[in-house]
Design an enzyme around this catalytic site. Structure first.
Site, PDB file in Angstrom:
ATOM      1  CG  HIS A   1     -11.945  -7.805   6.360  1.00 22.71           C
ATOM      2  ND1 HIS A   1     -11.143  -8.417   7.293  1.00 22.71           N
ATOM      3  CD2 HIS A   1     -11.335  -8.015   5.164  1.00 22.71           C
ATOM      4  CE1 HIS A   1     -10.112  -8.988   6.687  1.00 22.71           C
ATOM      5  NE2 HIS A   1     -10.203  -8.759   5.397  1.00 22.71           N
TER       6      HIS A   1
ATOM      7  CD  GLU B   1      -1.726  -2.440   1.425  1.00 25.70           C
ATOM      8  OE1 GLU B   1      -0.559  -2.698   1.763  1.00 25.70           O
ATOM      9  OE2 GLU B   1      -2.610  -3.314   1.306  1.00 25.70           O
TER      10      GLU B   1
END
Ligand SMILES: Cc1ncc(C[n+]2csc(CCOP(=O)(O)OP(=O)(O)O)c2C)c(N)n1
Ligand SMILES: Cc1ncc(C[n+]2csc(CCOP(=O)(O)OP(=O)(O)O)c2C)c(N)n1
Ligand SMILES: [Mg+2]
Ligand SMILES: [Mg+2]
Lengths: 344, 321, 344, 321
Positions: free
Chosen positions: C147, C80
């Site tokens: 999540h 990322e």
């Protein structure tokens, strides 16, 4: 005047006499706390960049390496992610790591191990992660956008983390000892602007200041000024000025943002009916919003004026002196805003 | 060295001496209280920053770090703007909002200002390189990082991603043996960091970072490879940071013998001696370079000092484009 | 009823006739926006983990790889930090990168390139960094602590970033096109709970919804409910229930948190005199605090009841259904809290 | 293999078959709607997770990842607690707060639950290893990460820091050729990731991750080295993720030939055949292992299902210790 206030001198039980306490600055107080706790507790160790022989960028860890050796005073390469991760792992094995982030601004480089791992682990499967993350924090010294940030609001929004920001040498030591002894991860921001600005009395003995208790630095009945960090001094100065004008401001030093001393601030605002929240962080989404929202919701009927915030504007921290001065709240700006609220 | 024209060689000397001159002047200005914030010494890094950036062409991009004063100068950042940056003046690239080499960017020069959080510039340069691939342009991007930054995760990610994309980017590792007070031995267990290139499947070499000709020769090869579609390279230049980490740091943690060893290898002096020995430089041309630099620096300081401090009323401008 | 509301059908200028618009779900709308903008503008490209041939974890980028090839639909390794850094660099070179973060929770792994680089660069030296960071965001599907996160407040506290959270298929497309065309970095959170929950009309043609404008989803005079993301639907349901009880709630979908549509919310609250702010994020330091603080400060005299927040409690997002249900605000909880405020 | 007693070998087979059995049962339970959230298939990873973790002793620490069901089992996490975790029940290590292998930790077993943000566990294991150094204990820590996670910056930081500290930690890289849908070729430009060990100055090897004996032999060496003060090791085990990334993923992006190639190398079947060929395993003992596993799983599922769902009133408990 409030809880936890140190007396002007202290009774020395060993000597059986009353004596003046040593005067330390903020940095010396932090340093003393580390020395003492490492002596008392074998499981405490410090780690971070340049904390060893060099004693840290600000010398907060000076002398530790000589005394405790490199196992307990661990110089790391530049790798915030890994050394905070290491601290998490060591903490779960029963050690008590005290991490130094060279400037609070670099805490974002080791973000995941803090906000994802340390913050959630006890809730998720019960392991304790007793780490302390110390970081020189805040502006006021023309250090520019990356050595001045106040990002406490990133962490107050992470359940599982405690967030502590002492504003005096006395609290710096007492809260650091509490933080190290706390079984939870504690983010410990040190307003570096105060590191060498003035000395005050700090008891020689180890002592703790409880996490979660705010402190009334100056009592007053007309306006509550709620603040933390380097802004406490500015608020006190402003209160002095306003007092000469006949308005008595109560200055509250939150000291701990999470857990927040809700009762103390609600009581104060219910008494004064007016509140000004001051912080060095930028306005939008700063922790001042949480305090204002809480007071608006829970002390609504007591308020005679809108709960107001005085903060830095929504910009990166600028470098050049005229810009930084305009950016940073100070006593003068507090006085102006307070006058408006008092007149509301 | 043999391959370079003497004009080119004198040009190189000029850039190195200009770098040294601006750096020395910064130190003096700081001591005179003209800079509100600190600065990073450049001594020992001149061969790296000049010898690599000099190989770029118009349209190439560069993302330097805090010891690459030479690269900023070579790529067109004027000394006046550099002084103005340190003084916090309107005429600076950041207009007083950022300090020293931080935020010393100019998109029209394709110089990317850096942020403190090392080694961000590696990702940035990779992005510029990707834009060249994207548009089918024959350009390269160059970036710099230190031995300290080499331990950060971002360094690994950028090298690996550049390799996977076969991006035209040259990574220059300035291994000056220290990250602030931390010596190389405490940062890694190997001596030459460039061997890590193998783990990315890209070429990596270690060279003497005090020898500008070595830096140029190696960088030239890497630039040509990148332009020819051969992808990224890692070049490790070894040197020593000859002063403290920043101006406040006396760096008494650096052993005296180490300093002595490298003092003999001062990149500017070394190159001057080489040129003299080769007959390329005589006293007259040396003096004329010195005079030119002195004049340029004098004018630059004057220009910077004449630039106003920013108006506090502009504080909230430009947060958004 | 508000600005930017699409008509039930649209005039097709090319065909010279009025026709019903296609019904798309949220995900299809995002996907269409990407297809169209990539066709219109060569400089737009998408990147992230598994966005290529696979079409992304949620299929938001489906079909792009086939149509535009791997140069413009870039599958990255897991990194990322580097791929957002790459996006920053490419953006400064004039490209328009649209980054997908596989789940919004992982945005913390690429934090520095966003909060330190992208946010500050234009202010510091004038370069534009027109990146969009898209991320499936929020809970409601038993996906657990990693999540389901709603961390918009980390970004609203970073001057220089825009923060957009559309709640309908129509807005998803229109705001995504605005975000891509915006010269600034935009954090674009997509409530994944809504991805496949219901279709609605989305014009075939590219169109934009302006960043910075909130939307009144349902007008009302008794209470303003201010919310965003998946909570908009819950608020509308609650408003329906309350309407049957005789209370008319105005439901405001902020859509954009930064810049905030201050005027619209101030006007609403000045009209209704009561406000409930609802969000999925945890309470302390959530963006709701900013909204409450703003309203308390600027609409103080109009308020007949305390500005209230209904949020998730201060815990990580729990997995097990009874816990997640208790954790997450919903229509029922909104009704209960709204009744209290209406009775205040 | 020759070095192991036949008891030990049958024990290994038991753990591998138990892992396979629990995994299969998880799939079935998921399809019956008994799990509110998804799960990660383990097929193809049994030799790695069992063959490495089996070498740890009491007091050693382990930080497994999402394909290390075998390691959880071997280190003492009972199947019942594992099923309960997936079902979101009170009896699970997380009491219903976390799902599947996430947060499947138990400090009394020195098993560290993981977070999604890969590869956090590398830092955690390093911290446990540091605690052993700190206290002068003769212990080791073991952790796991995938080819996907190997591209994350944290992987680099943890390997380098472990090397610098010479910490007793074993890093097991499960190179199953995919990170979700992304094949190895798109993740890096090399074939064997273990060559990166050289860049940290630590031993690194690449082995067949479907061969439990190879895994054991290699890990044994690394564990002994670590216990003897020889520091960290990197062991790359090559295999293939034989099913989708998680249960929802049909993984039709994996080429059929690749699957076929690795199907022949099924770690459990392979080892069973080996034991049969060596005469260590006969039909009777195979059946008795199967029966034992079947019974254990049955009891475990029953236990998990009898465990209640959490009381919503406990939602806000335990955020702080
Ligand atoms: C992520 C991060 N952590 C810490 C720092 C503080 N810091 C600034 S420069 C520096 C040392 C850098 O060393 P190196 O990369 O070798 O460059 P050098 O200064 O030696 O040229 C440190 C620790 C930083 N800038 N960024
Ligand atoms: C930092 C981070 N980014 C993205 C994800 C989403 N994600 C979960 S598993 C996975 C693939 C992991 O691949 P690998 O490390 O090879 O392990 P494998 O699943 O193949 O065993 C991804 C991308 C994540 N968990 N963490
Ligand atoms: Mg260095
Ligand atoms: Mg994999």
């Amino acid at each position: 005047m409030g809880r936890e206030q140190p007396p002007a001198g202290s009774w020395n039980p060993r000597r059986g006499c009353f004596r003046l306490m040593p005067q330390l600055n903020y940095l010396e107080s932090i340093n003393q706390a580390l020395h003492q706790e490492m002596e008392l507790d074998d499981s405490v160790f410090v780690l971070g960049e340049d904390v060893g022989e060099f004693g840290g960028a600000f010398k907060a860890t000076a002398g530790l390496w000589d005394k405790f050796g490199e196992r307990r005073v661990l110089d790391t390469p530049m790798c915030e992610w890994a050394f905070i991760g290491l601290a998490n792992g060591a903490a779960m094995m029963g050690l008590k790591p005290v991490v130094e982030i060279q400037f609070a601004d670099f805490i974002s480089t080791g973000f995941d191990p803090i906000v994802q791992y340390a913050a959630t682990t006890h809730y998720r499967w019960g392991a304790k992660v007793p780490i302390v993350i110390r970081a020189p924090w805040g502006g006021g010294s023309c250090a520019g956008p990356f050595h001045s940030q106040c990002k406490e609001a990133w962490f107050t929004h992470c359940p599982g983390l405690k967030v502590v920001i002492p504003s005096t040498p006395y609290d710096a030591k007492g809260l650091l000892l509490s933080a190290i002894r706390d079984p939870n991860p504690v983010i410990f921001f040190e307003p570096k602007h105060l590191y060498r600005r003035g000395k005050s009395e700090v008891p020689e003995e180890p002592y703790t200041v409880p996490i979660g208790e705010a402190e009334i630095r100056r009592p007053g009945s007309d306006l509550s000024i709620i603040t933390w960090g380097a802004m406490v001094q500015e608020a006190l100065e402003a209160a002095e000025t306003l007092s000469a004008e006949g308005a008595q401001c109560e200055v509250i030093d939150l000291r701990t943002l999470v857990p927040l001393d809700r009762q103390l601030i609600l009581d104060s605002v219910r008494r004064t009916s007016r509140v000004l929240i001051v912080h060095e962080a930028v306005r939008t989404g700063g922790f001042g919003a949480e305090v204002a929202a809480l007071l608006a919701e829970e002390a609504f009927d007591s308020l005679d004026a809108p709960p107001a915030r005085l903060t830095a504007p929504d910009t990166p921290v600028p470098y050049s002196p005229p810009l930084e001065k305009a950016f940073r709240p100070d006593a003068e700006k507090i006085v102006l805003r307070a006058r408006e609220l008092l007149a509301y | 060295m043999h391959e370079q024209s003497s004009e080119r060689l004198l040009d190189l000397l000029y850039w190195m001496m200009l770098t040294r001159g601006v750096d020395d002047r910064c130190e003096a200005l700081f001591k005179q209280g003209k800079f509100p914030g600190g600065i990073f010494a450049q001594t020992g890094h001149e061969a790296i920053s000049v010898g690599s950036s000099i190989l770029l062409e118009e349209g190439d991009a560069i993302a330097p770090m805090h010891r690459d004063l030479g690269a900023y100068l070579v790529r067109g950042m004027s000394p006046g703007r550099i002084f103005a940056q340190a003084m916090g003046r309107v005429g600076a690239p950041s207009g007083g909002r950022d300090l020293n080499t931080h935020g010393l960017g100019d998109i029209s020069l394709r110089i990317f200002g850096y942020v403190s959080h090392l080694p961000q510039s590696m990702g940035i340069a990779l992005g510029a390189a990707y834009s060249f691939l994207y548009r089918g342009e024959d350009r390269v991007a160059m970036t710099y990082f230190g031995d300290g930054a080499s331990s950060e995760g971002g360094c690994h990610e950028a090298l690996n991603l550049a390799a996977v994309l076969n991006a035209p980017v040259i990574f220059i590792l300035e291994n000056n043996r220290y990250a602030y007070s931390t010596p190389l031995e405490k940062q890694c267990r190997i001596e030459n960091l460039a061997i890590r290139a193998e783990g990315y499947g890209i070429p990596g070499v270690t060279i003497d970072g005090t020898d500008i000709i070595a830096v140029m020769d190696t960088t030239k090869e890497a630039v040509e490879r990148a332009r020819g579609g051969g992808g990224p390279s890692l070049i490790e230049c070894k040197n020593l940071r000859m002063k403290g980490h920043a101006i406040h740091d006396p760096a008494d943690y650096v052993p005296a013998e180490l300093l002595e060893h490298w003092e003999e290898r001062d990149p500017v002096e070394q190159f001057r001696r080489q040129l003299e020995a080769a007959g390329t430089l005589d006293e007259e041309s040396l003096q004329s370079i010195k005079a030119r630099i002195e004049r340029e620096i004098e004018e630059a300081v004057e220009w910077a000092e004449s630039s106003p401090l920013p108006d506090p009323g502009t504080l909230e401008e430009d947060v958004f484009a």
